[in-house]
Enzyme design. Structure first.
Site, mmCIF file in Angstrom:
data_model
loop_
_atom_site.group_PDB
_atom_site.id
_atom_site.type_symbol
_atom_site.label_atom_id
_atom_site.label_comp_id
_atom_site.label_asym_id
_atom_site.label_seq_id
_atom_site.Cartn_x
_atom_site.Cartn_y
_atom_site.Cartn_z
ATOM 1 C CG HIS A 109 -5.997 -26.083 6.263
ATOM 2 N ND1 HIS A 109 -4.734 -25.835 5.787
ATOM 3 C CD2 HIS A 109 -6.203 -25.165 7.253
ATOM 4 C CE1 HIS A 109 -4.194 -24.829 6.447
ATOM 5 N NE2 HIS A 109 -5.066 -24.392 7.337
ATOM 6 C CG ASP B 80 -7.695 -7.341 -10.409
ATOM 7 O OD1 ASP B 80 -8.738 -7.738 -10.951
ATOM 8 O OD2 ASP B 80 -7.194 -6.223 -10.639
#
Length: 440
Positions: free
Chosen positions: A158, A365
């Site tokens: 993070h 995608d």
């Protein structure tokens, strides 16, 4: 390695490998920002992506592992700091040693379909330990790979990026998989934008880092569940709001509702503090931080409200968010430097919520369609995440994983009874909504 589920489902996993940038990249040391390297962000977050096998015409017959592996290597040419390793310097300042060591990649195959998993794809997925693999020695912050990528699993450090930054990198992989020669959105480092001033000066009150007078939540015997809110259910809740709260956002509505039920479940006393923090994205023009498109570092801060239970929460939360401005953000960075980055958000009596619905995780995608589920693998201690989710009937809504001690979780489910239990919608008419929202 072969892993067998209780139902006889199999996952076959190959040995971990390191993917390095396709071409030589700069060997240098880069500082991350004073927002990036605060103690609160020194952890790794696991994400899950479940896809149907729905290839585009250009991907017909192609091996997705080969395509994605090559695309990662090409994307790392542009995002080469992600192939490096973190080191700690003076005053615990983190820097990236850009050495092209690479990111971890694991190829895996399964002998089952999404339909066989059903609603078990939502967090906490009961097959998580079989589906993902945390390579021993890779879980740390310093000197460890900054990304671990498996076919349906991604784990990221993070301190290097937030959800928006991660999605930007994933979209670059998508671009490379589709044959582009460079990312559609070019990455920008410029971490000095969110560095402390010289000299640093704390000019605001930062309740998000206050320790509070609340009994410590035990870390053993914890229960982890997700709760699903359909759009119809959210509308029914909104219809019960008092007039002065009608303009609150969906996020504020659910945050207030869950905070109320969670506070009751924890059995906090009136003198105790039940703090709530939400993540505020500081990109865009509103906060005048001049963060350019393509910036993939952490660009958020925490907004906190802490009324003692059972006092109202929605109005203080709205006020706290409204007070967020450039000076507040600068003051956070200054606070980190003054405190040697050792200060972190409190966990006692705290409920932290991050809204991931619009960061773009569900739009990634690689050529085989958009994910059926894309989001965190679950709650992380006191941190919950709002994620877009369609239930088994195809109804869109919001999924919220929550982690609590077992006894408190049972009470939370009792509080939510009549609205939903274990992610399933129930008869909304059975809930005493007036009683709930009278305290929001």
């Amino acid at each position: 390695m072969v892993f067998t589920f209780s139902q006889g489902l199999l996952v076959t996993r190959k040995a971990p490998e390191l993917i390095v940038p396709e071409r030589p990249t700069p060997r240098e040391v880069k500082q991350i920002s004073d927002i990036d390297d605060q103690e609160s962000l020194r952890f790794q977050i696991p994400l899950l992506f479940f896809y149907k096998n729905d290839p585009s015409p250009s991907m017909q017959g192609r091996d997705p592992v080969k395509v994605i592996r090559e695309a990662i290597s090409k994307a790392l040419v542009f995002y080469y700091p992600l192939a490096g390793r973190l080191k700690e310097g003076y005053n615990r300042k983190l820097v990236v040693e850009c050495n092209a060591e690479g990111v971890l990649f694991i190829e895996a195959d399964a002998n089952f379909t999404l339909e066989q998993l059903g609603d078990d794809i939502q967090p906490p997925c009961p097959y998580l330990n079989q589906l993902i693999y945390d390579v021993p020695g890779s879980e740390g912050i310093l000197g460890c790979p900054l990304l671990l990528i498996q076919r349906i699993h991604l784990r990221f450090n993070h301190t290097m990026c937030d959800a928006f930054g991660l999605v930007q990198f994933l979209k670059a992989i998508e671009d490379m998989a589709r044959g582009e020669r460079s990312p559609t959105l070019f990455p920008i480092w410029q971490r000095q934008i969110l560095n402390a001033r010289n000299p640093p000066q704390v000019t605001c009150i930062h309740h998000e880092y206050d320790e509070v007078n609340t009994n410590e939540v035990p870390s053993d015997n914890m229960a982890h569940k997700s709760f699903y809110f359909s759009l119809k259910g959210i509308k029914a809740l909104r219809n019960q709001l008092p007039f002065h709260l009608k303009d609150c956002s969906t996020f504020e509505l659910l945050l207030a509702f869950l905070w109320k039920c969670r506070t009751i479940a924890l059995k906090l006393q009136p003198e105790e503090i039940a703090k709530v923090c939400c993540i505020v994205n500081v990109r865009g023009k509103r906060y005048k931080m001049d963060i350019p498109p393509g910036y993939y570092g952490n660009a958020f801060t925490f907004s906190a409200a802490s009324p003692p239970p059972p006092h109202p929460i929605a109005i203080p939360m709205k006020k706290a968010k409204a007070q967020m401005n450039e000076e507040y953000i600068r003051s956070v960075a200054d606070l980190m430097v003054i405190k040697g980055r050792r200060i972190k958000f409190s966990t006692r009596g705290n409920f932290i919520v991050s809204d991931l619905r619009n960061v773009g995780l569900g739009d990634v995608d690689f050529g085989w369609g958009k994910p059926i589920y894309a989001g965190t693998a679950g709650a992380v201690a006191v941190i919950s995440f709002f994620t877009k989710y369609q239930n088994k009937n195809g109804e869109p809504g919001i999924l919220v994983p929550i982690c609590l001690p077992q006894s408190a979780m049972e009470r939370l489910q009792e509080e939510l009874k009549g609205f939903m239990i274990q992610g399933s919608m129930e008869d909304l008419c059975n809930i005493n909504q007036t009683q709930i929202f009278s305290k929001l």
